[in-house]
Design an enzyme around this catalytic site. Sequence first.
Site, PDB file in Angstrom:
ATOM      1  N   THR A 191       0.819  -1.218   0.000  1.00 41.26           N
ATOM      2  CA  THR A 191       0.000   0.000   0.000  1.00 41.26           C
ATOM      3  C   THR A 191       0.849   1.262   0.000  1.00 41.26           C
ATOM      4  O   THR A 191       0.462   2.273  -0.578  1.00 41.26           O
ATOM      5  CB  THR A 191      -0.941  -0.017   1.222  1.00 41.26           C
ATOM      6  OG1 THR A 191      -1.779  -1.158   1.113  1.00 41.26           O
ATOM      7  CG2 THR A 191      -1.812   1.214   1.288  1.00 41.26           C
ATOM      8  N   THR A 213       1.879  -4.333   4.268  1.00 39.67           N
ATOM      9  CA  THR A 213       1.777  -4.586   5.708  1.00 39.67           C
ATOM     10  C   THR A 213       1.308  -6.007   6.033  1.00 39.67           C
ATOM     11  O   THR A 213       1.613  -6.518   7.105  1.00 39.67           O
ATOM     12  CB  THR A 213       0.784  -3.593   6.359  1.00 39.67           C
ATOM     13  OG1 THR A 213      -0.490  -3.746   5.729  1.00 39.67           O
ATOM     14  CG2 THR A 213       1.265  -2.164   6.230  1.00 39.67           C
ATOM     15  N   ASP A 214       0.591  -6.644   5.090  1.00 37.23           N
ATOM     16  CA  ASP A 214      -0.023  -7.933   5.434  1.00 37.23           C
ATOM     17  C   ASP A 214       0.988  -8.970   5.903  1.00 37.23           C
ATOM     18  O   ASP A 214       0.732  -9.729   6.839  1.00 37.23           O
ATOM     19  CB  ASP A 214      -0.790  -8.509   4.222  1.00 37.23           C
ATOM     20  CG  ASP A 214      -2.101  -7.782   3.971  1.00 37.23           C
ATOM     21  OD1 ASP A 214      -2.386  -6.824   4.705  1.00 37.23           O
ATOM     22  OD2 ASP A 214      -2.823  -8.177   3.042  1.00 37.23           O
ATOM     23  N   LYS A 259       0.913  -7.839  12.850  1.00 35.51           N
ATOM     24  CA  LYS A 259      -0.186  -6.967  12.408  1.00 35.51           C
ATOM     25  C   LYS A 259      -1.434  -7.430  13.160  1.00 35.51           C
ATOM     26  O   LYS A 259      -1.866  -8.574  13.004  1.00 35.51           O
ATOM     27  CB  LYS A 259      -0.375  -7.081  10.892  1.00 35.51           C
ATOM     28  CG  LYS A 259      -1.450  -6.158  10.351  1.00 35.51           C
ATOM     29  CD  LYS A 259      -1.492  -6.139   8.831  1.00 35.51           C
ATOM     30  CE  LYS A 259      -2.613  -5.232   8.341  1.00 35.51           C
ATOM     31  NZ  LYS A 259      -2.662  -5.082   6.891  1.00 35.51           N
TER      32      LYS A 259
HETATM   33  N1  ASP Z   1      -2.312  -6.194   0.844  1.00 34.59           N
HETATM   34  C1  ASP Z   1      -1.372  -5.134   1.056  1.00 34.59           C
HETATM   35  C2  ASP Z   1       0.011  -5.730   1.182  1.00 34.59           C
HETATM   36  O1  ASP Z   1       0.327  -6.333   2.157  1.00 34.59           O
HETATM   37  C3  ASP Z   1      -1.733  -4.362   2.254  1.00 34.59           C
HETATM   38  C4  ASP Z   1      -0.772  -3.262   2.644  1.00 34.59           C
HETATM   39  O2  ASP Z   1       0.250  -3.031   2.084  1.00 34.59           O
HETATM   40  O3  ASP Z   1      -1.095  -2.580   3.637  1.00 34.59           O
HETATM   41  O4  ASP Z   1       0.788  -5.600   0.277  1.00 34.59           O
END
Ligand code: ASP
Length: 424
Positions: free
Chosen positions: A94, A170-171, A247
């Site tokens: 993201t 973040t995932d 997370k």
């Molecule tokens: N689905 C995304 C990822 O992990 C979510 C994010 O970046 O917050 O790449």
Amino acid sequence: MEFKQGDRVSIERNGTVYEGKVMPSMEGYITIKMNSGYNAGFSTDKVRVTLQENNGETVNGGGNGVKECKTRGEKLPEPGKKLPKIAILSTGGTIASKIDYRTGAVTSQFTADDILAAIPELKEIADFKGRVISSILSENMDSDSWQNLAKAVVEEIEAGAEGVIITHGTDTMMYSAAALSFMIETPVPVVFVGSQRSADRPSSDNAMNAICAARVAISEIAEIVVVMHGTTSDDFCEIHRGTKVRKMHTSRRDAFKSVNSLPIGTVDYSTGEIKTFIDYTRRGEKTLKFKPGMEPKCAIVKFTPGADPAVLDYYINNGYRGLVIEGTGLGHVSTKWIPLLRKVGDAKMPVIVTSQCLNGRICDRVYDTGRDMLKAGAIEGEDTLPETALVKLMWVLGQTDDFEKAVGMLREDLGGEITECTLK
Ligand code: ASP
């Protein structure tokens, strides 16, 4: 009309007016901090922007105050001032995303250099070198991705980087951070950063997280860490050890929490001050070492009441080399699972037991089922998170084929994943 960072503007979109101060914004967008403290991002061709108070220096503008408003406002460092050399490696996620208006989906489209251009404050903190590793959402990463990333980090440190920032989805950031924690011994900070909300969305956390990450990258904390919002406000970021972080929320900006440990510290967004709460490895204390081996054939199995133990046969019969069990409470599975666990042990597959509680420490000596698990060869994961235990298992089995040696290594604290005393 021209707009720049710090200007007070009102933005009218579809009859609604939003007021706030202009923030660093991606090209084609204007981001403001509203009085509520939230950031709101707008595509500049869909809004009417009116200047209310002129607060900073003019940079760019366009049309009738509506179309092109860029908010670069770059304050370049004084000539001759030597800033630390920091490598910024982008992987996607993201923090590198914006809405693709063709599909309505958020996709990774920005490179490390785009991120640098969009957040001008970064240039005041360090002398950055951008490098693209990938442009993927982190759910698409695997152990090969971790190895490529780790290799690039090592190359940058060897080439003189005094700190490394990795922009990441973040995932699965905690898996990558744990993987690099086992693979690399680092003499400089290696900082993972992401954002929960893309740059063109209201309340994007990308700029604050990136700025805090840069502060940590030039700090004394020479560890693999994750730096993300500490609260839902824009006050400070937390610095989490790469093996103790998780997370814990799908959408909140303060989704990342240290589990069974305090965070290493915090970074104040406005002053840049770093406060630390626990001991950490200092810059230059370690020499660079890189052990990239990883065994992908490992898995986490979550025990649930009544679950059929035959599921373990799948892993035995399909070439898996080790398992993490997410047990109940202190680390249990039902009595019916014990014969199958023995079978896994006979197949020379190490089994680490972790807890679905996440908080607290495994103790398989209290109840019968736990004692039976230990007799079957299970290794207590102490207070290690299940995801970290999986990555540790993959790394250890990538280092040795010797079962006894692997079991010995798995009992040790190899990257800060086992703390001596679990928080109450
Ligand atoms: N689905 C995304 C990822 O992990 C979510 C994010 O970046 O917050 O790449």
